[in-house]
Design an enzyme around this catalytic site. Structure first.
Site, PDB file in Angstrom:
ATOM      1  N   HIS A  61      -6.314  -2.880  -7.202  1.00  0.00           N
ATOM      2  CA  HIS A  61      -4.861  -2.929  -7.259  1.00  0.00           C
ATOM      3  C   HIS A  61      -4.228  -2.522  -5.920  1.00  0.00           C
ATOM      4  O   HIS A  61      -4.348  -1.398  -5.482  1.00  0.00           O
ATOM      5  CB  HIS A  61      -4.390  -2.028  -8.392  1.00  0.00           C
ATOM      6  CG  HIS A  61      -3.050  -2.408  -8.922  1.00  0.00           C
ATOM      7  ND1 HIS A  61      -2.745  -3.689  -9.344  1.00  0.00           N
ATOM      8  CD2 HIS A  61      -1.926  -1.688  -9.115  1.00  0.00           C
ATOM      9  CE1 HIS A  61      -1.502  -3.719  -9.763  1.00  0.00           C
ATOM     10  NE2 HIS A  61      -0.981  -2.518  -9.633  1.00  0.00           N
ATOM     11  N   SER A  70       2.426  -3.508  -7.084  1.00  0.00           N
ATOM     12  CA  SER A  70       2.483  -3.492  -8.539  1.00  0.00           C
ATOM     13  C   SER A  70       3.915  -3.846  -8.989  1.00  0.00           C
ATOM     14  O   SER A  70       4.480  -4.814  -8.496  1.00  0.00           O
ATOM     15  CB  SER A  70       2.034  -2.115  -9.026  1.00  0.00           C
ATOM     16  OG  SER A  70       1.793  -2.125 -10.388  1.00  0.00           O
ATOM     17  N   ASP A 128      -8.780  -6.708  -9.515  1.00  0.00           N
ATOM     18  CA  ASP A 128      -7.598  -6.158 -10.175  1.00  0.00           C
ATOM     19  C   ASP A 128      -7.207  -7.017 -11.373  1.00  0.00           C
ATOM     20  O   ASP A 128      -6.867  -8.183 -11.222  1.00  0.00           O
ATOM     21  CB  ASP A 128      -6.448  -6.135  -9.154  1.00  0.00           C
ATOM     22  CG  ASP A 128      -5.150  -5.629  -9.743  1.00  0.00           C
ATOM     23  OD1 ASP A 128      -5.159  -5.134 -10.886  1.00  0.00           O
ATOM     24  OD2 ASP A 128      -4.122  -5.742  -9.037  1.00  0.00           O
TER      25      ASP A 128
END
Lengths: 472, 472
Positions: free
Chosen positions: A431, A178, A406
């Site tokens: 994710h 991320s 995602d």
């Protein structure tokens, strides 16, 4: 749909994660993307906790003050001969959480003879430059930038090389998910002398300016909902107008307040907007929304069921409190500031490609909000100046992994750029699933992704040692 | 030998240049390295002057203030079709000086169909972030760093691409000499999305920490003096002891003060040290020091001749004033601050490999001086953290050129690192002679260097257009 909702959305879709996830969210996230989450006890065995004295300001000399950056080390599998060092570039949260939830690093440590290092990002967890005052005002927050964080990582790696016998001549590899994945990629771009490569998992490095369409995120969210069951996304799309119709008068406001068991009844249009923002968080609980052809009232009663599971999962609350959201932890403060300065990610909806009420991206309003909240103005194009936007082909040795489920993959690198800037796409991945520990429920595609990632890392390590031998 | 002398030395050897050179120095520098300087009228024909609003702090959001960065444009030879843009990364001085003294860019503009851009470095020339207050204290100076300067260049290039029709899809190439050469190289390393390559002329990017021996600079200076005439370096080496012997008592002090026509007579050991520092500047005028076997007094009278030419070139002064040095211009203030923060270049002498009194590099004393002068402490290892030291092989498309006569070549890249990080060595070259205009007196080696540089630049430009075509 306000900024809040976007942040929450980010939380729910980021087990990895953007913002520390509250228990409710964690439990429910399994409902929606069950293949993508694991509540299995971590493989984490043992790590030691350390602190390194960092300059608060790497880019100016007036301020000589320092703070203690926390980092974790696990060296059970490390070999001083021919080993490697995996360096997690911590993102917006407590580093212990990332350490416990990045099982991939623990799983591959033995194979790569690797030491694991988890470096906490400044202004998160215990690494607070000004202690409790860190979030007090824009003066104290002035050193919360990605550039300062990368400089911390560089200085920390130098420190490790200097102080751990055997570490000096070993290859470091940056890993992160991320925002941490963005940092891993950017660290390799800006400090290639510090790491031989980077694994950037689910890193939306292109979710800036108009590099990708601002609607791509919500479009992928909607696609996910379509997958999860018939009528789900349609019901959500219908619910906004149902709310609007019902709340045109006082009776409707009262009815809805009661139907949703709200602690504080709705009084005006502003409350209704707040409600819609708040409801948006329930997208995860689509099993309550599988019927079509419901009346407005039936639909909204189902929405209550969803809300109740989401916010009242223990069943103890007598009413639902809209001021309770999932962003009330410290980490979210820091991220809110970062989103208001460097990390300006435009989002929008059109109600056609997605299941939301149409909203344009309004930089002016966003900027005004930021100024009100933090006393700073966003610089939306700075990240592109700094990190190159789409023009990054001269860099090397970065793996960009993304899951098709995602929504952040919309701003990620999903096609190879060069032979050494490679994209790995995981069709069934959410994710940065690839960074999680191996799990019996893992889809085959994520297992393949992980083994490919190991293959690349081994190649970087081999290249490093070959270069070292050539030099001597 | 104090910091002052090193700065002066830097000035005299840097026509390109570190610190604005006072007239005396310019005139005399021709005596010593006549092949390396040109007083020929510049080929500069016409440029326009522009200003761009830059953020004072690119790396923090509290300070939203801006300043006007000056830059020059010459586009007589620019072609919107298939052209290029040569971008001079301004160093520590007035940009007009660099524009007038970087004849190479003007000479090659037509061949490369190039627009020329000369960007002034913040805190120099007219690009003062706080106007007359810019040097007032460490608070005002806090934004004088190489990182801020590189960010200025990046933002300026974005601005040019946005505002000059035709510039957007053209290759930019960074060029610079000396510190400007370091900036050109670092700019390509850190912002490869902004420039397709860099020509870093006489850029001592390794003159930091212990990357090269601290004595290499003075050793090359001494070698140069040996070339320039018999006995020269030996006489200089002897002079220090001659001064020490003579000034052991008051009579000697008086005699020497008179022999050197000093405005203020020498009184103590501190004055003598100051004298020796000051004399060091006269290394250029070796024609007065060709005799060997002189008595101490004869030697020192010859030294007076040298000093007199150096400091009293108009013949008008009745005595020599030791407080008059060549670093009294504004540019030197900025550089002195930079040397006290990021640009910490260790120098030392041992009296054996060089012609100077032995002096160790004393970081502690240097740091204390800096704190006294500027209220800041140097961070000697930061540049290596930031720009990689010797570990830069993952970068591409940088030419490092160096002249063998140039003492700065000791800290420069003089061997190829990879196929695209190439070194060009100019045996008869002084400080970035290759960036000067073509001149009838140019040695063949510098002509070859320049044509090789053009060859590389043309390759980068071709690669850029080939990549562009492939993309569409």
């Amino acid at each position: 749909m306000g900024r809040l909702v976007l942040l929450l959305l980010l939380a729910f879709l980021m087990p990895g994660l953007a913002i520390p996830v509250p228990p409710a969210l964690k439990a429910l996230s399994n409902l929606h993307l069950s293949t993508s989450f694991t509540s299995r006890p971590s493989v984490v065995t043992k790590y030691s906790i350390h602190y390194f004295e960092q300059k608060i300001d790497h880019f100016g000399f007036k301020n000589e003050k320092t703070f203690k950056q926390r980092y974790l080390i696990a060296d059970q599998h490390w070999r001083k001969e021919g080993g490697s060092i995996l360096f997690y570039t911590g993102n917006e949260g407590d580093i212990i959480w990332f350490c416990n939830n990045t099982g991939f690093m623990w799983d591959v440590a033995e194979e790569l003879k690797a030491m694991l290092v988890f470096a906490e990002h400044r202004y998160y967890g215990q690494s607070l430059p000004f202690g409790a005052d860190s979030f007090q005002d824009s003066r104290h927050l002035n050193f919360l930038t990605s550039e300062q964080a990368l400089a911390d990582f560089a200085e920390l790696i130098k420190h490790l090389k200097r102080t751990i016998p055997g570490a000096e001549n070993q290859p470091f590899i940056a890993l992160g998910g991320s925002y941490g994945g963005m940092l891993a990629a950017w660290f390799r771009m800006k400090y290639p002398h510090m790491v031989v490569g980077a694994l950037a998992a689910s890193a939306p490095i292109w979710q800036f300016e108009d590099i990708v369409p601002c609607g791509v995120f919500m479009k992928i969210v909607t696609t996910d909902f379509k997958r999860s069951g018939p009528n789900c996304s349609e019901n959500i799309r219908s619910s906004w107008d149902a709310i609007n119709r019902l709340t045109r008068n006082g009776t409707g406001l009262d009815w809805l307040s009661e139907a949703l068991h709200l602690c504080t009844p709705l009084k005006n249009a502003q409350d209704v907007q707040h409600l819609k923002d708040w409801i948006s968080e329930t997208w995860v609980v689509c099993q309550y929304l599988k019927n079509s052809n419901l009346s407005d009232r039936e639909l909204l009663q189902n929405i209550f069921q969803a809300l109740n599971v989401y916010y009242n999962y223990s069943g103890q609350a007598r009413c639902l409190n809209m001021s309770e959201t999932s962003t009330s932890s410290l980490g979210s403060l820091g991220w809110s500031y970062q989103a208001c300065t460097e990390m300006v990610m435009p989002f929008c909806t059109n109600g056609i490609d997605d299941m939301f009420e149409p909203h344009l991206w309004d930089l002016k309003a966003f900027s005004d909000d930021c100024f009100k909240q933090w006393g700073v103005k966003p610089r939306p194009s700075w990240i592109t100046s700094m990190y190159g936007g789409k023009n990054i082909s001269s860099h090397t040795n970065i793996i960009f992994s993304n899951g098709d489920l995602d929504p952040w993959s919309g701003g990620g690198v999903t096609k190879n750029i060069t032979n050494t800037l490679v994209a790995i796409v995981i069709p069934e991945g959410a994710h940065h699933l690839d960074l999680r520990a191996n799990n019996a429920f893992d889809p085959m595609t994520v297992l393949l992704a992980r083994s490919l990632e190991v293959k690349y890392m081994k190649q970087w390590i081999r290249d490093f040692y070959a270069y070292l031998r050539k030099k001597h």
